[in-house]
Design an enzyme around this catalytic site. Structure first.
Site, short mmCIF file in Angstrom:
data_model
loop_
_atom_site.label_atom_id
_atom_site.label_comp_id
_atom_site.label_asym_id
_atom_site.label_seq_id
_atom_site.Cartn_x
_atom_site.Cartn_y
_atom_site.Cartn_z
CG LEU A 97 -5.45 4.20 2.27
CD1 LEU A 97 -4.80 3.04 1.51
CD2 LEU A 97 -4.77 4.38 3.62
CB SER A 98 -10.56 6.90 1.14
OG SER A 98 -10.18 7.27 2.44
CB VAL A 130 -0.94 -0.01 1.22
CG1 VAL A 130 -1.82 1.23 1.20
CG2 VAL A 130 -1.79 -1.28 1.23
NE ARG A 188 -2.46 14.95 6.54
CZ ARG A 188 -2.67 14.07 7.54
NH1 ARG A 188 -3.85 13.48 7.65
NH2 ARG A 188 -1.72 13.79 8.41
NE ARG A 189 -5.20 15.67 -4.54
CZ ARG A 189 -4.80 15.66 -5.81
NH1 ARG A 189 -3.50 15.74 -6.08
NH2 ARG A 189 -5.67 15.57 -6.79
CG PHE A 198 0.47 -10.88 3.62
CD1 PHE A 198 -0.35 -9.83 3.24
CD2 PHE A 198 -0.03 -11.81 4.54
CE1 PHE A 198 -1.63 -9.70 3.73
CE2 PHE A 198 -1.32 -11.70 5.03
CZ PHE A 198 -2.12 -10.66 4.65
CE1 TYR A 226 -4.52 -0.18 5.39
CE2 TYR A 226 -2.74 -0.14 7.00
CZ TYR A 226 -3.18 -0.04 5.68
OH TYR A 226 -2.27 0.19 4.69
#
Length: 410
Positions: free
Chosen positions: A94-95, A82, A90-91, A410, A123
């Site tokens: 990730l979401s 990731v 912060r844009r 992993f 998470y």
């Protein structure tokens, strides 16, 4: 700024995706072999990228794992690599990538997702809960290992690392479903993750060594994978680092620990990430000699499809409860549901009835494999028990003979 798009990462973009991962984690392997291994691994996985125009600004991959659960197993994407470009923090990168992964899981009937968290604080807000825990143990092996059980007297034999996947693989698969939380391994994973010549985290450790329990013409009754570190200073003893130890019985496990603690020119045995209920912690006669030095969240789980996950596992006892589940990321999971389970059946249907328990999807994920008790979450203020005894009833139904565990990072 372009609007972010979330889509597959084609093979032609894998090299720059890896460069992004190395940038984010402040790393870039010098060894060509390691870079090629990373590339080949990523190509075997499902990939999601975040694109700002033509620029790849986010990346994640999902291993195509199979995970043992109580009473069976499920396909379980294993989330890793990731990465978000430092220019795009912060844009919503990730979401957006995780939402795309969850959408794909729903489309392909994959009700659970797993990961190991590099930063645990991240998470939980995506609905992941710690489904298994690991316990690190240190043994003072400058003196004979004191045990309360007699070690198995069958012979021990060394197994060549080249032969290990063929010898250990069938044994591991046959025993994997004893505990929930364990990942199926193919020969590529055995060789690349468990038996590489050099330990990626500690290059001073020697090559992998494997000891098996049972004569060569007998079925394997257990094994241990370990490495050793020699000290240049002769006044200091070396170290045995245990990667994995499996055995059919407590006596078999005792034989393997006895062997590891008796290796010449070493004075310490370290084992990372044992199950919290590993028999060693009970049959060690001297807990000053065998110390649990750390406990940590290991495999984090996300129930992408709560109904699919709950109806796939087995149950230890009857329970008839209304659960009020909060899930801000997957609306289909949110609401009130009547859970009716017995050792052989499970139904989970929407209802308007008053709830017996109210909880967040991340806390349900933490309890799913049997590693966290609901009553502890009630005491912590994380789960609300509306009906006295509801938490105890759900705990009794979720209970497993052995705690869930995985050492497959992993």
């Amino acid at each position: 700024m372009n609007e972010l798009q979330f889509r597959d990462v084609p093979e032609s973009d894998v090299d720059r995706a890896l460069e992004l991962w190395w940038l984010v984690f402040h790393d870039r392997p010098d060894e060509k072999e390691k870079r090629e291994y990373h590339r080949a691994m990523v190509l075997r996985c499902d990939r999601v990228g975040a694109y700002d125009g033509d620029a790849l600004v986010g990346f994640l991959v999902a291993h195509r794992f199979t995970l043992s659960i109580p009473g069976g197993e499920l396909p379980c994407p294993g989330l890793t690599f990731v990465s978000v470009a430092p220019t795009h923090r912060r844009r919503g990168v990730l979401s957006g990538m995780i939402a795309e992964l969850f959408r794909r899981c729903a489309d392909h009937a994959r009700p659970v997702v797993a990961l190991w968290a590099s930063e645990a604080a991240i998470y939980g807000r995506f609905g992941f809960g710690a489904g298994t825990y690991g316990t690190s143990v240190e043994i003072d092996s400058t003196r004979p290992l004191a045990l309360r059980v007699d070690p198995d007297r069958r012979p021990l034999r060394l197994i060549d690392a080249d032969d290990a996947p063929a010898e250990l693989g069938p044994y591991y698969e046959a025993t994997r479903t004893r505990r929930a939380g364990r990942i199926a391994r193919d020969s590529v994973r055995w060789r690349g993750e468990w038996l590489p010549e050099t330990d990626e985290d500690d290059e001073e450790l020697g090559p992998p060594r494997i000891v098996g329990l049972g004569a060569i013409d007998e079925p394997l009754a257990g094994y241990a994978i370990y490495r050793t570190r020699r000290e240049d200073d002769r006044a200091k003893s070396g170290t045995v680092q245990v990667a994995e130890l499996e055995a059919d019985t407590a006596a078999g496990e005792a034989a393997l620990w006895n062997y590891l603690a008796g290796i010449d020119l070493t004075g310490t045995v370290r084992a990372w990430g044992l199950a919290p209920d590993d028999p060693l912690l009970l049959f060690a006669a001297d807990r000053d000699q065998v110390k649990a030095v750390a406990e940590f969240p290991a495999l984090w789980l996300r129930l992408v499809d709560v109904r699919g996950a709950l109806t796939a596992r087995s149950w230890e006892a009857e329970a008839f409860l209304v659960l009020e589940v909060r899930d801000d990321r997957v609306p289909a999971n949110a609401g009130r549901f009547r859970l009716a389970v017995s050792p052989h059946t499970c139904t989970y249907e929407a209802t308007a009835a008053a709830p017996d328990l109210s909880l967040d999807v991340r806390d349900l994920a933490a309890c799913y494999l049997g590693g966290t008790e609901v009553r502890r979450l009630v005491l912590a203020g994380l789960v609300t028990e509306h009906t006295p005894g509801a938490a105890a009833a759900l705990d009794a139904a979720l209970r497993t003979a052995e705690l869930p565990h995985t050492a497959d990072e992993f």
